[in-house]
Design an enzyme around this catalytic site. Structure first.
Site, PDB file in Angstrom:
ATOM      1  N   GLU A  22      -0.745  -0.512  15.643  1.00  0.00           N
ATOM      2  CA  GLU A  22      -1.645   0.579  15.219  1.00  0.00           C
ATOM      3  C   GLU A  22      -2.758   0.781  16.258  1.00  0.00           C
ATOM      4  O   GLU A  22      -3.102   1.914  16.601  1.00  0.00           O
ATOM      5  CB  GLU A  22      -2.258   0.263  13.856  1.00  0.00           C
ATOM      6  CG  GLU A  22      -3.208   1.365  13.393  1.00  0.00           C
ATOM      7  CD  GLU A  22      -4.123   0.940  12.259  1.00  0.00           C
ATOM      8  OE1 GLU A  22      -3.640   0.345  11.289  1.00  0.00           O
ATOM      9  OE2 GLU A  22      -5.336   1.212  12.360  1.00  0.00           O
ATOM     10  N   CYS A  35       0.847  -1.193   0.000  1.00  0.00           N
ATOM     11  CA  CYS A  35       0.000   0.000   0.000  1.00  0.00           C
ATOM     12  C   CYS A  35       0.886   1.248   0.000  1.00  0.00           C
ATOM     13  O   CYS A  35       2.073   1.178   0.326  1.00  0.00           O
ATOM     14  CB  CYS A  35      -0.892   0.001   1.237  1.00  0.00           C
ATOM     15  SG  CYS A  35       0.057   0.076   2.757  1.00  0.00           S
ATOM     16  N   HIS A  59      -1.995  -5.166  18.296  1.00  0.00           N
ATOM     17  CA  HIS A  59      -1.369  -4.593  17.096  1.00  0.00           C
ATOM     18  C   HIS A  59      -0.903  -3.168  17.396  1.00  0.00           C
ATOM     19  O   HIS A  59      -1.593  -2.403  18.064  1.00  0.00           O
ATOM     20  CB  HIS A  59      -2.357  -4.592  15.927  1.00  0.00           C
ATOM     21  CG  HIS A  59      -1.708  -4.289  14.608  1.00  0.00           C
ATOM     22  ND1 HIS A  59      -1.384  -3.013  14.221  1.00  0.00           N
ATOM     23  CD2 HIS A  59      -1.300  -5.101  13.607  1.00  0.00           C
ATOM     24  CE1 HIS A  59      -0.817  -3.045  13.025  1.00  0.00           C
ATOM     25  NE2 HIS A  59      -0.747  -4.316  12.637  1.00  0.00           N
ATOM     26  N   HIS A  95       2.342   2.789  11.048  1.00  0.00           N
ATOM     27  CA  HIS A  95       1.243   2.435  11.961  1.00  0.00           C
ATOM     28  C   HIS A  95       0.964   3.506  13.005  1.00  0.00           C
ATOM     29  O   HIS A  95      -0.051   3.460  13.681  1.00  0.00           O
ATOM     30  CB  HIS A  95       1.555   1.121  12.685  1.00  0.00           C
ATOM     31  CG  HIS A  95       1.743  -0.033  11.755  1.00  0.00           C
ATOM     32  ND1 HIS A  95       0.801  -0.409  10.840  1.00  0.00           N
ATOM     33  CD2 HIS A  95       2.764  -0.899  11.604  1.00  0.00           C
ATOM     34  CE1 HIS A  95       1.229  -1.465  10.157  1.00  0.00           C
ATOM     35  NE2 HIS A  95       2.422  -1.769  10.595  1.00  0.00           N
ATOM     36  N   ASN A 132      -2.403  -8.578   7.562  1.00  0.00           N
ATOM     37  CA  ASN A 132      -3.265  -8.502   6.389  1.00  0.00           C
ATOM     38  C   ASN A 132      -2.990  -9.666   5.434  1.00  0.00           C
ATOM     39  O   ASN A 132      -3.879 -10.103   4.711  1.00  0.00           O
ATOM     40  CB  ASN A 132      -3.179  -7.136   5.715  1.00  0.00           C
ATOM     41  CG  ASN A 132      -1.870  -6.908   5.031  1.00  0.00           C
ATOM     42  OD1 ASN A 132      -1.673  -7.366   3.924  1.00  0.00           O
ATOM     43  ND2 ASN A 132      -0.946  -6.237   5.696  1.00  0.00           N
ATOM     44  N   CYS A 157      -9.138   1.544   5.723  1.00  0.00           N
ATOM     45  CA  CYS A 157      -8.472   2.356   4.688  1.00  0.00           C
ATOM     46  C   CYS A 157      -8.828   1.862   3.285  1.00  0.00           C
ATOM     47  O   CYS A 157      -9.178   0.690   3.090  1.00  0.00           O
ATOM     48  CB  CYS A 157      -6.971   2.396   4.917  1.00  0.00           C
ATOM     49  SG  CYS A 157      -6.109   0.919   4.405  1.00  0.00           S
TER      50      CYS A 157
HETATM   51  S1  SF4 Z   1      -3.681   2.624   6.784  1.00  0.00           S
HETATM   52 FE1  SF4 Z   1      -3.876   1.429   4.895  1.00  0.00          FE
HETATM   53  S2  SF4 Z   1      -2.608   2.561   3.447  1.00  0.00           S
HETATM   54 FE2  SF4 Z   1      -2.010   3.247   5.466  1.00  0.00          FE
HETATM   55  S3  SF4 Z   1      -0.287   1.921   6.072  1.00  0.00           S
HETATM   56 FE3  SF4 Z   1      -2.144   0.992   6.886  1.00  0.00          FE
HETATM   57  S4  SF4 Z   1      -2.762  -0.489   5.290  1.00  0.00           S
HETATM   58 FE4  SF4 Z   1      -1.327   0.944   4.340  1.00  0.00          FE
END
Ligand code: SF4
Length: 284
Positions: A125, A12, A123, A73, A219, A189
């Site tokens: 993020e 991405c 995670h 993240h 993912n 996203c």
């Molecule tokens: S939010 Fe989506 S585009 Fe941004 S790093 Fe994560 S997977 Fe990639």
């Protein structure tokens, strides 16, 4: 055997830009990567060879280099302030779509809502997303939703949650909490959404799927699970060397896709290896 690719796949822009920023840094030995820049062992060892230090994900000790690179993240504002107050210079590669998710979480929190995040609690993020919130819970999916002591609830998701799982989780939170006003902000996203849609089309057209990606890439595992849910057998590999020709016996149409942290050249190698097994390449 035909080899089919989906409309969207692979790295991405968020990960690609973070990687480009690291590659462009003039003095890697001054920088600690705060967690894994990408869940890709090959890339991580190249970065280490260039001189970057790496701090394992979740490790909270302060880096000893003068600079710290925040990955795509992201981190919470609290964590950013902790790093800055220690005198570290921040190289920030947070993905703009992760920033949007942070803004959504802050908005729901500021409205006084109990925030439900649909994602994986461990995670990086998600830890960043909830790090500044006053009242929250992280649920992996619909089955973990409960009644919450709140008359106002806000729901959002980790950016890489599958849209179907998010919808099911929202419905379940609503069902468990008829007393609450529920506000939902969709923070999945676009690259994740595009890849899921592209995969659904591909799965309808193939008998088996090869997924290229790191063993720690969430993912990538999601792509494998999606194939299995659709009744299509899936093979997860990190490189062309892991392809086992016997796995493809009897397969006439195989799909090929990759997680968001997979290098384009790795995917290309796997593609070439599959084509070399037999057949004419084609796309859906
Ligand atoms: S939010 Fe989506 S585009 Fe941004 S790093 Fe994560 S997977 Fe990639």
């Amino acid at each position: 055997m035909d080899v089919l690719l989906p409309r969207f796949y692979g790295m991405c822009f968020g990960v690609r830009d973070a990687l480009a920023a690291a590659n462009a840094h003039p003095a890697p030995h001054r920088v600690t990567l705060f967690g894994e820049l990408v869940h890709n062992e090959q890339v991580n060892s190249r970065l280490a060879e260039r001189g970057f230090r790496a701090q394992p994900e979740g490790e909270r000790s302060l880096p000893t280099t003068p600079e710290v690179l925040i990955t795509a993240h992201g981190v919470s504002d609290r964590e950013r302030a902790r790093l800055e107050s220690a005198g570290l210079t921040i190289v920030d590669t947070t993905c703009p779509l992760v920033r949007s998710a942070h803004a959504a979480a802050r908005k729901l929190d500021a409205e006084g809502r109990f925030v439900v995040v649909v994602g994986r609690a461990d995670h990086v993020e998600v830890r960043g997303l909830v790090g500044d919130l006053s009242r929250f819970v992280v649920i992996a999916g619909a089955q973990e939703a409960r009644r919450y002591e709140a008359d106002a609830i806000g729901i959002l998701s980790q950016t890489t949650t599958s849209p179907a799982e998010f919808e099911a989780a929202v419905a379940s939170v609503r069902n468990h909490n008829p007393q609450a006003s529920v506000s939902v902000i969709d923070t999945i996203c676009k690259p994740t959404r595009d890849r899921q849609e592209g995969l659904a089309e591909l799965l309808a057209a193939v008998e088996a799927l090869v997924v290229v990606g790191g063993v720690h890439s969430r993912n990538t595992r999601e792509l494998v699970r999606s194939a299995e849910r659709a009744g299509v057998r899936a093979l997860h590999v990190q490189s062309a060397a892991q392809l086992d020709p016997t796995w493809f016996v009897g397969v006439r149409r195989v799909g090929l896709t990759a997680g968001t942290s997979t290098l384009p050249e790795t995917l290309d190698e796997v593609y070439q290896a599959l084509v070399a097994l037999d057949g004419i390449p084609s796309r859906v």
